[in-house]
Design a protein around this motif. Structure first.
Motif, short mmCIF file in Angstrom:
data_model
loop_
_atom_site.label_atom_id
_atom_site.label_comp_id
_atom_site.label_asym_id
_atom_site.label_seq_id
_atom_site.Cartn_x
_atom_site.Cartn_y
_atom_site.Cartn_z
N GLU A 135 0.29 -4.62 3.31
CA GLU A 135 1.50 -5.08 2.61
C GLU A 135 1.69 -6.58 2.78
O GLU A 135 1.96 -7.31 1.84
CB GLU A 135 2.73 -4.35 3.16
N GLU A 136 1.53 -7.00 4.05
CA GLU A 136 1.74 -8.43 4.32
C GLU A 136 0.70 -9.26 3.59
O GLU A 136 1.01 -10.32 3.05
CB GLU A 136 1.67 -8.64 5.84
N ALA A 179 -0.76 -8.48 0.83
CA ALA A 179 -0.40 -8.51 -0.59
C ALA A 179 0.71 -9.51 -0.86
O ALA A 179 0.68 -10.26 -1.83
CB ALA A 179 0.01 -7.10 -1.03
N ASP A 180 1.70 -9.52 0.08
CA ASP A 180 2.78 -10.51 -0.06
C ASP A 180 2.22 -11.91 -0.06
O ASP A 180 2.64 -12.78 -0.85
CB ASP A 180 3.78 -10.37 1.11
#
Lengths: 116, 870
Positions: free
Chosen positions: B18-19, B21-22
């Motif tokens: 997730e990080e 992707a952020d």
């Protein structure tokens, strides 16, 4: 001030923040990290990794519960949410925390008391 | 725990994704995004580990890790691991097998099916009331009362052992069990081979059915395995019994009570007309065994029976009954309890010393291996591993090794005790040899302790490292090497000390055996036959004419030197009496009943038959033997003369027991009551064949013993066809007792040998290893001018030092334990200086031999290669 020891203070801070974050609904680990970082302007979360021991601790104490779900990016992630006990604890802890902040504030505003 | 691990891994991975992707959304490249995500996360593994620590089963996780690591280590050193596991298996298997034997013998009742519900009741009657007959048993009315009224008992049976006479067989004596018909319920023996066991009907009548059950061994030896035996009549004590069945074993669960035949106990009156205990409510003659109901505990049984006993006592004024209720095991038997510990300690003690030796041996092997792992441990410590965690891991290795050995031992222990028993005894064990839960629990405990001891020394050693030196990996480092070699030296010394203990034990046992067989009890044994008439056992007294005729005919046999009669044969028993008056003056009773004189009633020829010297005065004559007088002549032993008439000639003096005796002769002291034990004060007075109790006959023979035995037996049979005899030579009685020494001898010898081998291999291993550690040093010395013999003597000296220390410690151990050993050595002094001097020298010589081999190898090293050795 017998309610908090220094260690408890540090741990307790992170725990409380997590509980607070979850008050708005279930989140996954990354979401919690991002929220805490955002709302505290990056002051209060040194690294994301330290979330996980705290999450385990809170889950052991029965204050949050977890299950698998799907994130916004369609990825499998573990979501945490508050339990009833967690909500109650949050209320009591918030009250204690606010009293402590006021007390510290009073001490800091009158530094020269002892000298007089 | 594996899925938890995976779950956490997956969760963290998705967090990182997730990080990442952020970060990509913020404009970073994928690899930069990933790196930034990792940085933001912090130490991934540390976080995961800290999260995992929270779980209550975390310790189990790490335990599994340790076990897996230990197994990998074992696989990496196959030969060393094999040696270690083999050594430990020998030690553990032997120890647990011995414990299993002792468990079956002492700690469990000798009943094969469901031994935990067995109940044995031992009464103690006291108080002022008329004591009729007692040999520690229960009265018949009491037995019936407990049997019928006790709610906590499922069944209760009574029995009594009697020697009976079987007519029509060569040796008349047959072991009989008089049992109540509940015995089958109580003991639950195996199904009969032929026919059936006693049933309730057989005991219901007072003049009960005269039925008998025969044991398989008796059926084969006495009745020639007659297939038609069921329904045949046999004569026991001249009473006809119908055989109703043949059973595999008629073992009654107390020592030495393997019966040849069972009959209903109500038949006692017919079998022994002079002892009508069945009808006498006061006679205490029954042993009692039964089963409790599973939902009642032993304590509840005790309480209920005590209540019943108290109620019964009210009907017998003055009597108080106290009951001991045991679970039937020997260790709870009040008679055995005092004597048991010595045998227990000796057998189990030797096996445990051996196990300890094996542990220390393994510890030295592990120590050598841990030297190689020094660097690995130092790295772990410097990376932050907790010392306790590391200690736990090293101990786990020891426990895994001993766990493997214990698993193998558990398999061996299924057969081990039986093998042990069969190697020393010629008959099958009367008790169950199979290991039970207690034995396996013991095996587990032993394995744990063994693993801890074996793993302890490398663990302790490894945790005191000099980190800097270890990381540099200098294996020749002097300081840490010195500390380690001191520990190795201590381990060698311990092994040598323990093996010296066992080797000395072997030497002492050998001496004890020699002493046992060469002992002179003061009278003739090799050429004397003991003739026991079957009437002795059955209480049937033949007329005097029978004895006179037998005596005259036996004396006429060519090889017979002298025949005589005695109330008691040597080593059969003791009749203590109380001397009331000496020369008319009353004397007090001695405190210890062993100090009062014992007596034997003998015929005039007894002294010449047994070749007992008369030192003063004379023996009695035949006329004195059969006349009735007011003053009875007596021959006393020298000890008795010294005791009551010190410094005087006792001839002509008088003493009174119940009648008055006059001393007419003094004879030599002998050991005729207990083998190798002084008789103490002893006196003999003349045997009158008219008396009710039938005597033994002692016959001295010159020439062929077997021929004489056959002739005597034939004479008796001709004189009275119904009379059977048992004839043995006194020497064979001694040999029979000596048979019991054999098991201990063999066991001690094998233990000593194994101990010696272990110690020698330990010495060899340590010296070999230290030589390999000192290769560079030896190279330097050689380069500086040392000769081969210098190198050899260097290795010998440093290798022998711990051995000598161990020998000294071993001698100390022997001295410390000498009190325990003395009780089993038949008078051999455990501190015998000759043994204590020679055994250590032998051991030292053997150890030097073991050291010499690597010493020679060290001397043969090429100095150039040694100097370059790392």
């Amino acid at each position: 001030m017998a309610e908090f020891s220094p260690m408890q203070l540090l741990q307790g801070t992170l725990d409380m923040l997590i509980l607070r974050t979850l008050i708005f609904g279930p989140r996954h680990g990354h979401g919690i990290a991002v929220t805490i970082q955002r709302t505290s302007d990056e002051d209060l979360l040194v690294d994301h990794g330290s979330l996980y021991p705290a999450l385990q601790r809170l889950e052991r104490q029965g204050l949050i519960k977890s299950k698998w779900g799907t994130s916004e990016r369609n990825r499998r992630a573990r979501f945490y949410e508050l339990t009833y006990a967690g909500r109650k604890k949050l209320t009591t802890e918030t009250g204690k925390w606010e009293r402590m902040v006021r007390a510290i504030g009073r001490v800091l505003q009158h530094p020269k008391e002892g000298e007089n | 725990m594996f899925w938890r691990r995976r779950r956490l891994d997956e969760e963290v991975e998705s967090h990182l994704a997730e990080e990442t992707a952020d970060n990509i959304d913020r404009g970073m490249s994928p690899s930069e995004a990933r790196r930034a995500a990792l940085r933001a996360f912090g130490n991934v593994e540390a976080a995961k580990e800290r999260a995992r620590e929270r779980h209550p089963l975390y310790w189990f996780d790490t335990l599994c890790q340790d076990v897996r690591f230990a197994l990998r280590l074992i696989a990496r050193n196959p030969w060393l691991s094999f040696t270690i596991v083999a050594t430990l298996t020998v030690g553990i298997a032997l120890n647990v097998s011995v414990f299993s034997l002792l468990n079956g013998f002492f700690l469990r009742p000798w009943v094969r099916s469901e031994p935990d519900t067995v109940v044995v009741i031992i009464p103690k009657y006291s108080g002022r009331y008329q004591l009729r007959f007692s040999d520690g048993g229960m009265t018949q009315p009491d037995y019936v009362r407990y049997r019928d009224s006790a709610k906590s008992l499922a069944t209760l049976a009574a029995y009594r052992l009697e020697n009976l006479t079987l007519s029509g067989s060569e040796s008349g004596r047959i072991r009989g069990g008089l049992v109540s018909c509940e015995m089958v319920d109580a003991i639950r023996p195996a199904p009969p081979l032929l026919g059936r066991y006693l049933a309730a009907d057989d005991c219901a009548k007072a003049d009960a059915a005269a039925v008998a059950v025969v044991s398989e061994s008796a059926w084969r030896t006495r009745f020639n395995a007659d297939a038609q035996i069921v329904g045949r009549t046999i004569l026991l004590n001249r009473v006809p019994f119908i055989v109703i069945g043949v059973a595999p074993s008629l073992n009654l669960p107390s020592q030495n009570s393997d019966c040849d035949v069972w009959v209903p106990y109500a038949m006692l009156g017919q079998l022994r007309p002079s002892d009508e205990y069945f009808a006498d409510p006061g006679a205490q003659w029954l042993n009692v065994i039964g089963r409790r109901r599973p939902d009642f505990s032993l304590r509840q049984v005790q309480e209920e029976l005590s209540m019943l006993a108290r109620a019964a006592d009210e009907n017998v004024p003055g009597r108080q009954t106290s009951l001991i209720v045991t679970d039937g095991s020997l260790i709870q038997d009040p008679d055995v309890r005092g004597r048991a510990p010595v045998i227990f300690v000796a057998t189990w003690g030797t096996a445990t010393v051996l196990l300890l030796l094996a542990c220390v041996n393994v510890a030295t092997l592990l120590l050598s291996r841990s030297a190689a792992r020094q660097r690995e441990i130092a790295v772990r410590l410097s990376l932050g591993a907790g010392r306790f965690r590391l200690l736990r891991q090293l101990l786990t290795e020891g426990i895994v090794l001993s766990g493997l050995a214990a698993l193998l031992s558990a398999l061996i222990v299924q057969r081990g005790p039986a093998a042990l028993w069969n190697s020393v005894a010629s008959y099958p064990a009367p008790f169950d040899l199979k290991p039970d839960a207690r034995v396996f629990a013991y095996c587990l405990a032993i394995a744990l302790v063994t693993g801890l001891i074996a793993g302890m020394s490398p663990a302790v050693e490894s945790l005191r490292p000099r980190l800097a030196e270890s990381l540099k990996g200098s294996s020749g480092a002097v300081t840490s090497g010195r500390r380690r070699s001191r520990l190795r030296g201590v381990l060698v010394a311990v092994q040598v000390a323990l093996s010296l203990l066992l080797v000395v034990q072997v030497a002492l046992f050998a001496q004890a055996q020699r002493r046992f067989f060469s002992y002179d009890p003061g009278f003739e044994t090799g050429r004397v036959l003991n003739v026991t008439f079957a009437s002795v056992q059955s209480g049937f007294a033949p007329p005097v004419s029978f004895y006179r005729e037998v005596e005259s005919r036996v004396s006429a046999i060519p090889g017979v030197v002298q025949s005589s009669f005695a109330s008691m044969a040597p080593w059969v028993g003791r009749n203590p009496t109380a001397v009331r008056e000496i020369d008319g003056t009353p004397i007090p009773e001695p405190k210890n009943f062993m100090e009062s004189p014992a007596r034997r009633v003998v015929s005039a020829d007894y002294f010449s038959a047994l070749d007992i010297a008369i030192t003063r005065g004379r023996a009695f004559t035949r006329e004195e033997a059969s006349s009735t007088r007011t003053i009875i002549p007596a021959v006393i032993s020298e000890t008795m003369a010294r005791r009551y008439w010190p410094g005087q000639d006792p001839i002509g003096h008088h003493f009174r027991i119940s009648k008055v005796h006059e001393v007419i002769g003094v004879c030599r002291d002998v050991q005729g009551v207990r083998y190798m034990q002084d008789d103490g004060p002893f006196y003999y007075w003349p045997l009158d064949l008219q008396q009710a109790k039938p005597p033994y006959m002692l016959v001295r023979v010159s020439g062929d013993l077997q021929g004489a035995m056959t002739s005597i037996r034939e004479i008796v049979r001709q004189t009275d066809p119904q009379m059977a005899t048992t004839i043995v030579s006194l020497a064979s009685i001694v040999e029979g007792q000596g048979e019991q020494l054999k098991p201990m001898m063999i066991y001690g010898a094998v233990s000593g040998l194994v101990a010696l081998l272990l110690a020698l291999s330990g010495v060899y291993a340590v010296v070999s290893f230290s030589v390999s550690q000192r290769v560079r040093e030896i190279g330097i010395r050689t380069a500086l001018g040392a000769q081969r013999h210098d190198v050899v003597s260097l290795v010998l000296r440093s290798g022998a030092a711990p051995v000598v220390g161990g020998l000294v410690a071993g001698i100390g151990l022997v001295l410390a334990l000498s009190a325990v050993m003395a009780s089993m050595l038949y008078g051999v002094n455990p501190r015998d200086p000759l043994t204590l001097a020679t055994m250590p020298v032998l051991l030292l010589a053997a150890a030097l031999g073991a050291i010499w081999i690597p010493a020679r190898r060290a001397a043969a090293l090429d100095p150039l290669k040694s100097l370059r050795h790392e």
